[in-house]
Design a protein around this motif. Structure first.
Motif, PDB file in Angstrom:
ATOM      1  N   LEU A  73      31.733  75.836  40.080  1.00  0.00           N
ATOM      2  CA  LEU A  73      31.011  74.634  39.654  1.00  0.00           C
ATOM      3  C   LEU A  73      30.082  74.910  38.473  1.00  0.00           C
ATOM      4  O   LEU A  73      29.982  74.117  37.534  1.00  0.00           O
ATOM      5  N   ASN A  74      29.378  76.034  38.508  1.00  0.00           N
ATOM      6  CA  ASN A  74      28.489  76.384  37.387  1.00  0.00           C
ATOM      7  C   ASN A  74      29.274  76.629  36.123  1.00  0.00           C
ATOM      8  O   ASN A  74      28.847  76.224  35.018  1.00  0.00           O
ATOM      9  N   ALA A  75      30.409  77.273  36.247  1.00  0.00           N
ATOM     10  CA  ALA A  75      31.223  77.549  35.059  1.00  0.00           C
ATOM     11  C   ALA A  75      31.756  76.264  34.483  1.00  0.00           C
ATOM     12  O   ALA A  75      31.804  76.062  33.257  1.00  0.00           O
ATOM     13  N   TYR A 130      30.300  73.304  34.637  1.00  0.00           N
ATOM     14  CA  TYR A 130      29.171  72.555  34.019  1.00  0.00           C
ATOM     15  C   TYR A 130      28.847  73.091  32.640  1.00  0.00           C
ATOM     16  O   TYR A 130      28.607  72.338  31.690  1.00  0.00           O
ATOM     17  N   LEU A 131      28.890  74.472  32.516  1.00  0.00           N
ATOM     18  CA  LEU A 131      28.606  75.057  31.212  1.00  0.00           C
ATOM     19  C   LEU A 131      29.684  74.686  30.218  1.00  0.00           C
ATOM     20  O   LEU A 131      29.396  74.393  29.048  1.00  0.00           O
ATOM     21  N   LEU A 137      30.518  77.749  44.331  1.00  0.00           N
ATOM     22  CA  LEU A 137      29.315  77.574  43.505  1.00  0.00           C
ATOM     23  C   LEU A 137      29.528  78.157  42.114  1.00  0.00           C
ATOM     24  O   LEU A 137      29.107  77.585  41.100  1.00  0.00           O
ATOM     25  N   VAL A 138      30.188  79.334  42.061  1.00  0.00           N
ATOM     26  CA  VAL A 138      30.431  79.972  40.764  1.00  0.00           C
ATOM     27  C   VAL A 138      31.329  79.107  39.922  1.00  0.00           C
ATOM     28  O   VAL A 138      31.132  78.916  38.716  1.00  0.00           O
TER      29      VAL A 138
END
Length: 233
Positions: free
Chosen positions: A11-13, A15-16, A8-9
């Motif tokens: 994937l968020n990184a 996307y940003l 999850l971490v």
């Protein structure tokens, strides 16, 4: 569990980083519309249509166009009352009242009428066959103490014997009754003559009334002067 959180971490990184290095493209403006071609407009951008006023409810502009918007008020006519003052049996007192009425601010008009007025009650003996016969009757009256008599010499009553002219019918009847006792069948005739009467017509307007003292103070002896309402013609 640790592996899932780590995914999850990451994937968020990712996307940003994508948003930072790939900004959203700005929409290009639409080309200008050629002259004479109407511009397209969405239904949501249109203003609501105004409902036209109904015929039963005139708008303010319609009221102002017809004037002040108020109904014209009918003009009130001046109140007029018409009267006649009279009758006057002589013109002199009528002229005096006319002068007083004019001084009070009115415009009287003089009007005349005629009537048959009673001037007396005549006691007489009918016409005799001749002058000689009338003289004979007159001598008989003198012998019985009757002195106030005369023989009529003209008109249709020629050779009649007049025995008195009275202003009141009661006095004439007393004279007739007395002569009847002496044996004379007398008659009574009402004597009249044409008489001129004078009337004053005037109008009262706008509440301007004529004082009764103006016309009651002047009159003719034996005449009842009155104020009578008349039609305004």
């Amino acid at each position: 569990m640790r592996i899932f959180i780590l995914i999850l971490v990451l994937l968020n990184a990712g996307y940003l980083a994508w948003n930072r290095f790939n900004p959203v493209p700005v929409a290009k403006p639409l080309p200008a519309v050629s002259a004479g071609v109407p511009e397209l407009q969405l239904l949501s951008e249109r203003r609501p249509l105004q409902t036209p006023p109904s015929a039963e409810q005139p708008t303010e502009s319609a009221s102002s166009a017809s004037g002040s918007g108020t109904k014209p008020q009918p003009q009130t006519q001046a109140a007029v009352a018409c009267y006649t003052i009279g009758p006057f049996t002589d013109k002199q007192p009528a002229d005096a009242v006319i002068r007083k009425i004019r001084q009070a601010g009115f415009k009287p008009q003089l009007r005349t009428t005629t009537q048959q007025a009673t001037v007396g009650y005549w006691v007489y003996l009918p016409p005799q066959e001749s002058r000689k016969a009338a003289l004979k009757v007159a001598q008989g009256l003198a012998h019985k103490g009757i002195k106030d008599y005369f023989i009529v010499t003209t008109d249709e009553d020629k050779n009649a014997i007049s025995l008195g002219l009275f202003s009141e019918p009661a006095r004439a009847k007393r004279r007739q009754a007395y002569l009847k006792k002496l044996g004379y069948a007398t008659k009574i005739r009402v004597r009249t003559r044409e008489q001129t009467l004078y009337w004053l017509d005037y109008d009262e307007r706008d509440g301007h009334h004529l004082d009764a003292d103006t016309w009651q103070a002047v009159g003719t002896e034996g005449t009842s002067v009155q104020r009578i309402s008349r039609d305004c013609r």
